[in-house]
Design an enzyme around this catalytic site. Structure first.
Site, mmCIF file in Angstrom:
data_model
loop_
_atom_site.group_PDB
_atom_site.id
_atom_site.type_symbol
_atom_site.label_atom_id
_atom_site.label_comp_id
_atom_site.label_asym_id
_atom_site.label_seq_id
_atom_site.Cartn_x
_atom_site.Cartn_y
_atom_site.Cartn_z
ATOM 1 N N ASP A 128 -6.426 17.973 61.924
ATOM 2 C CA ASP A 128 -6.216 17.423 63.261
ATOM 3 C C ASP A 128 -7.487 16.818 63.843
ATOM 4 O O ASP A 128 -8.605 17.192 63.465
ATOM 5 C CB ASP A 128 -5.761 18.532 64.214
ATOM 6 N N HIS A 140 -1.156 12.726 66.976
ATOM 7 C CA HIS A 140 -1.642 13.852 67.780
ATOM 8 C C HIS A 140 -1.964 13.395 69.199
ATOM 9 O O HIS A 140 -2.838 13.963 69.840
ATOM 10 C CB HIS A 140 -2.873 14.433 67.086
ATOM 11 N N HIS A 180 -5.519 13.564 73.207
ATOM 12 C CA HIS A 180 -5.469 15.018 73.005
ATOM 13 C C HIS A 180 -5.221 15.758 74.312
ATOM 14 O O HIS A 180 -5.633 16.910 74.500
ATOM 15 C CB HIS A 180 -6.739 15.535 72.334
ATOM 16 N N HIS A 204 -9.367 21.181 61.002
ATOM 17 C CA HIS A 204 -9.788 20.052 61.833
ATOM 18 C C HIS A 204 -10.892 19.273 61.121
ATOM 19 O O HIS A 204 -11.880 19.885 60.671
ATOM 20 C CB HIS A 204 -10.296 20.535 63.196
#
Length: 264
Positions: A73, A124, A128, A227
């Site tokens: 991510d 995503h 964010h 991540h």
């Protein structure tokens, strides 16, 4: 009685999952002895919606014992993402990157390289933003701007209503019922995770590796969340891939079923 009903519902959902996700052939690796990809899993988004990853949802992808889906991510992030990509390339492994639109806009060439290398580019949101802290209209606009930014960079088709790759992960796993309904209606799959590295916490690559391996061994299969914005994660990935290989784990690469169908 409640426990039994829940168990029956989960079994029924898993049976349904097997109907919309069927394996395809994995690509071959030009180097012997690499971890590689065991199989490609085309994921179809059914009319009733798709929510997978047991940290957030009752069911997950139809994976066998010691099968793992690697996901990252928050990137692309420049040098840190490059280090992750290099480690994956050495082992001929494909992952799914849930990218942030503003990060993609800052690193468009890197995003194109990720896609060209065969990784799945998922979504995503644009900034964010944590969706349950803003209005529904603000959250949806941020999500749509994110996938439109990515699709434009990749010249990948898609539309204002639905991205070319209809896979989405909520930032911070902060779902809302209103957005769930929109994604279900538009057939956009919602991905959680079955285990995560908690790599957002300060740590060393050695400690992170121990933590990740412990969690995946305890569960036995599933979707792993990491991540590609943290240096300690990038430093850990080569050792993780090596350990997966030694321990007999198999990497599964997820792709949209509709895109597979268009290329056949």
């Amino acid at each position: 009685m409640i426990v039994r009903s829940t168990a029956v519902a989960v079994v029924a959902a898993l049976t349904a999952l097997s109907a919309w996700a069927a394996p395809a052939e994995a690509g071959s690796c030009p180097r012997e002895g690499m971890l590689g990809v065991e199989r490609v899993l085309p994921v179809e988004i059914p009319a009733e919606g798709l929510m997978v990853g047991t940290k957030s949802h009752p069911t997950t992808l139809p994976l066998g014992p010691r099968e793992i889906v690697l996901t990252f991510d928050d990137g692309p992030s420049g040098l840190v993402t490059d280090a992750v990509l290099a480690a994956l390339e050495v082992e001929c492994v494909k992952a799914t990157f849930f990218v942030v639109g503003q990060m993609a806009a800052a690193h468009p060439d890197q995003l194109r390289r990720m896609a060209a290398a065969g990784h799945t580019i998922a979504h995503h949101s644009m900034t964010h933003v944590i969706m349950n802290t803003v209005s529904h209209a603000q959250g949806l606009a941020d999500v749509e701007k994110g996938w439109q930014t990515v699709d434009r960079i990749l010249a990948d088709g898609g539309s204002a209503q639905r991205p070319a790759t209809p896979f989405f992960r909520y930032p911070g796993f902060a779902r809302t019922k209103a957005l769930d309904a929109v994604f279900t209606e538009r057939r956009i799959g919602m991905f959680g995770a079955d285990f995560w590295g908690s790599d957002w916490n300060p740590t060393t690559s050695e400690a992170l590796l121990k933590q990740v391996l412990g969690r995946i061994e305890e569960r036995g299969s599933g979707i792993l969340l990491l991540h590609d914005i943290h240096a300690h994660t990038a430093a850990m990935v080569p050792a993780l891939l090596s350990e997966l290989k030694v321990r007999g784990w198999k990497v599964v690469h997820i792709v949209p079923a509709e895109r597979v169908a268009r290329t056949e």
